[in-house]
Design a protein around this motif. Structure first.
Motif, PDB file in Angstrom:
ATOM      1  N   HIS A  33       0.837  -1.205   0.000  1.00 10.71           N
ATOM      2  CA  HIS A  33       0.000   0.000   0.000  1.00 10.71           C
ATOM      3  C   HIS A  33       0.870   1.252   0.000  1.00 10.71           C
ATOM      4  O   HIS A  33       0.565   2.243  -0.695  1.00 10.71           O
ATOM      5  N   ASP A  46      -5.886   1.358  -2.468  1.00  7.21           N
ATOM      6  CA  ASP A  46      -6.441   0.151  -1.846  1.00  7.21           C
ATOM      7  C   ASP A  46      -6.838  -0.890  -2.891  1.00  7.21           C
ATOM      8  O   ASP A  46      -6.541  -2.077  -2.757  1.00  7.21           O
TER       9      ASP A  46
ATOM     10  N   LYS B  19       2.286  15.374  14.414  1.00  8.24           N
ATOM     11  CA  LYS B  19       1.205  15.996  13.657  1.00  8.24           C
ATOM     12  C   LYS B  19       1.031  15.325  12.295  1.00  8.24           C
ATOM     13  O   LYS B  19      -0.085  15.079  11.831  1.00  8.24           O
ATOM     14  N   LEU B  20       2.170  15.013  11.667  1.00  9.20           N
ATOM     15  CA  LEU B  20       2.086  14.333  10.375  1.00  9.20           C
ATOM     16  C   LEU B  20       1.459  12.954  10.518  1.00  9.20           C
ATOM     17  O   LEU B  20       0.665  12.519   9.672  1.00  9.20           O
ATOM     18  N   GLU B  21       1.806  12.254  11.603  1.00  6.78           N
ATOM     19  CA  GLU B  21       1.174  10.940  11.833  1.00  6.78           C
ATOM     20  C   GLU B  21      -0.334  11.084  11.921  1.00  6.78           C
ATOM     21  O   GLU B  21      -1.097  10.296  11.362  1.00  6.78           O
ATOM     22  N   LEU B  23      -2.223  13.507  10.723  1.00  6.66           N
ATOM     23  CA  LEU B  23      -2.824  13.919   9.448  1.00  6.66           C
ATOM     24  C   LEU B  23      -2.864  12.781   8.441  1.00  6.66           C
ATOM     25  O   LEU B  23      -3.849  12.573   7.743  1.00  6.66           O
ATOM     26  N   LEU B  24      -1.755  12.050   8.366  1.00  5.38           N
ATOM     27  CA  LEU B  24      -1.594  11.087   7.273  1.00  5.38           C
ATOM     28  C   LEU B  24      -2.184   9.716   7.584  1.00  5.38           C
ATOM     29  O   LEU B  24      -2.324   8.878   6.689  1.00  5.38           O
ATOM     30  N   GLY B  25      -2.542   9.492   8.847  1.00  4.49           N
ATOM     31  CA  GLY B  25      -3.105   8.189   9.217  1.00  4.49           C
ATOM     32  C   GLY B  25      -4.373   7.870   8.437  1.00  4.49           C
ATOM     33  O   GLY B  25      -4.723   6.702   8.255  1.00  4.49           O
ATOM     34  N   ARG B  26      -5.042   8.919   7.931  1.00  5.19           N
ATOM     35  CA  ARG B  26      -6.294   8.676   7.179  1.00  5.19           C
ATOM     36  C   ARG B  26      -6.048   7.919   5.888  1.00  5.19           C
ATOM     37  O   ARG B  26      -6.964   7.386   5.294  1.00  5.19           O
ATOM     38  N   TYR B  27      -4.801   7.943   5.404  1.00  4.62           N
ATOM     39  CA  TYR B  27      -4.499   7.254   4.144  1.00  4.62           C
ATOM     40  C   TYR B  27      -4.050   5.803   4.358  1.00  4.62           C
ATOM     41  O   TYR B  27      -3.693   5.118   3.414  1.00  4.62           O
ATOM     42  N   ARG B  28      -4.056   5.382   5.628  1.00  5.99           N
ATOM     43  CA  ARG B  28      -3.571   4.026   5.917  1.00  5.99           C
ATOM     44  C   ARG B  28      -4.385   2.980   5.147  1.00  5.99           C
ATOM     45  O   ARG B  28      -5.570   3.178   4.889  1.00  5.99           O
ATOM     46  N   SER B  29      -3.727   1.890   4.803  1.00 11.68           N
ATOM     47  CA  SER B  29      -4.391   0.812   4.057  1.00 11.68           C
ATOM     48  C   SER B  29      -5.655   0.367   4.789  1.00 11.68           C
ATOM     49  O   SER B  29      -5.614   0.038   5.973  1.00 11.68           O
ATOM     50  N   ALA B  30      -6.794   0.382   4.070  1.00 11.18           N
ATOM     51  CA  ALA B  30      -8.059   0.045   4.715  1.00 11.18           C
ATOM     52  C   ALA B  30      -8.843  -0.994   3.938  1.00 11.18           C
ATOM     53  O   ALA B  30      -9.969  -1.322   4.295  1.00 11.18           O
ATOM     54  N   ALA B  31      -8.281  -1.496   2.880  1.00 16.39           N
ATOM     55  CA  ALA B  31      -9.047  -2.442   2.049  1.00 16.39           C
ATOM     56  C   ALA B  31      -9.192  -3.779   2.771  1.00 16.39           C
ATOM     57  O   ALA B  31      -8.266  -4.219   3.451  1.00 16.39           O
TER      58      ALA B  31
END
Lengths: 172, 315
Positions: A33, A46, B19-21, B23-31
């Motif tokens: 990913h 994804d 702060k970056l963690e 902000l960017l956590g929303r893009y974490r793999s979620a499939a």
């Protein structure tokens, strides 16, 4: 209890043990990913990640060196990203895909930060996404990418330095 | 600056990294994880049997002859006078509803498609290398001369790819249905599932899109029912020599213990090649039974297609 290596899991999966492949999926989906997120719109990452693993599963018999799974799946992800970009080249630009349509302040900040990371050299880009997006630690990144701990540490340090510069000396 | 926090989250937190963690956590793999058990089904088929290749060549030659005429038009003939046919020469997007009547669709490039009563069909594509209809509900009877893969029927839950040359397909309003192949082969697919159905066999589509393995129409009613219910004990008890094809198709859907039952019965009907042992199929992979296909096809009478060119040419 002994820990099963990648080679153990690949060999079992090649013999039809689906559960072993699922363990490989869980271990490497953040890496795949992250590679895709560095190259594609978030909305596509994804889906393409799923396709990478489905293709890998169907072609697993062709992997002759089971211990090389990590490099093999990473290469597959990079190739899949290029294929996907070629297919999408006449439709939506990356920036439009996630900047124009996101209006919330945090979303826009996040998009700007991700955009800045994507502008970094590939080694820094992938390592930083694994750390900041996927939430992995340096030792975990080292274990799953095959990079030495020293290389990961350097990539994180230099990548973060460049990112700070790109974002104007502070976070967005 | 100390990079310990960036390295492994230890040490004094770095506010910018934190702060970056965030902000960017929303893009974490979620499939969600794909269902790899279903993915395995796509690999269960061996290389195309020689019989398919032979039938394909015959169909390709017949199709090529027709191909060099202005072939891509579909003509709709309302044989009952009560059907809803928008144009005599259909355009892409046209919908034909037979109501209580019947309609014949003809294309020089593909062949003849008869629509039964209460059937709704939409023409999606009519290009030289791809003719595609969507069958929403009802029954079609297709007699084709096009090359394999050119004529496709999409249903709400599955896709039937014509490999030549005659079949009926019935779809219920709920999306389930049944494919019956009269001559040649039809490749029935849904996502990663595939059921390759030969002449004289049928396959079911459930309302949730699952595909049954092919079963010969002349199998016993008990065998049909057991396949439908996935009752492997009853399946093996009623399997005849000709049903070896169905047994071999079932390995990919069976549990390890069920595979032992399937192996024992199939081995009685068609002795396994020396390299295929009982234990080697317990944790089945497509390659586990690859070498068994040729003798099983022969035992099931499927490679007889090679010798029945007349039947294909007559279509």
């Amino acid at each position: 209890m002994s820990v099963r290596t990648d080679a153990d899991l690949v060999r079992a999966a090649q013999s039809g043990d689906v559960a072993s492949f699922e363990l490989l999926y869980a271990k490497y989906v953040p890496v795949v990913h992250a590679i895709l997120l560095g190259r594609l719109p978030p909305a596509d990452a994804d889906d393409v990640a799923q396709n990478v693993f489905i293709t890998a599963y169907t072609k697993l018999q062709s992997l002759r060196e089971p211990a090389a799974f990590a490099g093999w799946i990473a290469r597959s992800a990079r190739n899949a990203a290029e294929d996907h970009r070629r297919k999408m080249s006449d439709t939506v630009e990356l920036e439009d895909a996630y900047v124009t349509h996101e209006t919330q302040r945090d979303d826009a900040e996040a998009a700007r930060a991700l955009d800045a990371i994507r502008a970094l050299p590939a080694a820094y880009r992938e390592t930083l996404i694994l750390r900041l997006v996927e939430g992995m630690t340096g030792p975990e990144i080292s274990a799953r990418t095959g990079l030495t701990p020293g290389s990961v540490r350097v990539n994180l340090h230099r990548g973060m330095q460049m990112l700070r510069g790109a974002l104007g000396g502070s976070t967005p | 600056m100390n990079d310990d926090y960036l390295w492994d989250g230890s040490g004094e937190p770095d506010a910018e990294v934190q702060k970056l963690e965030g902000l960017l956590g929303r893009y974490r793999s979620a499939a969600p994880m794909p269902d790899f058990k279903r993915v395995a089904v796509i690999r269960r088929r061996p290389r195309w049997p020689f019989a398919v290749a032979a039938a394909s060549i015959v169909c390709a030659i017949l199709g090529a002859i027709r191909f060099y005429t202005p072939a891509n038009r579909w003509r709709a003939t309302d044989e009952s006078g009560v059907a809803d046919v928008p144009h005599a020469i259909l355009r892409a997007g046209d919908v034909v509803r037979t109501e209580r009547g019947s309609v014949r669709l003809q294309s020089p490039a593909v062949g003849t498609i008869d629509l039964g009563a209460n059937t709704t069909v939409r023409l999606i594509e009519n290009r030289s290398k791809r003719h595609r209809l969507a069958l929403a509900a009802g029954t079609i009877h297709a007699k084709t001369t096009s090359p394999p893969g050119v004529f496709v029927i999409d249903t709400p839950k599955a896709r039937a790819i014509d490999l030549g040359c005659e079949y009926t397909l019935t779809i219920t309003p709920g999306g389930g249905g049944e494919l019956h192949v009269i001559a040649g082969w039809v490749d029935l697919t849904h996502g990663y599932e595939q059921s390759l159905v030969p002449q004289g066999a049928s396959a079911m589509i459930t309302s949730d899109g699952a595909l049954s393995v092919p079963v010969f129409d002349d199998a016993t009613p008990a065998f049909h029912a057991a396949v439908r219910d996935h009752d492997v004990s009853t399946i093996v008890a009623h399997a005849r020599m000709r049903d070896a094809f169905t047994l071999l198709n079932l390995f990919c859907l069976a549990t390890p213990d069920e595979r032992m039952l399937l192996y024992d019965r199939l081995n009685q009907l068609v002795p396994a090649p020396a390299s295929i042992t009982r234990e080697s199929v317990r944790y089945w992979a497509p390659s586990s039974t690859e070498l068994w296909w040729t003798p099983v096809l022969r035992a099931s009478g499927i490679n007889a297609l090679k010798k029945k060119k007349g039947a294909l040419q007559g279509l």
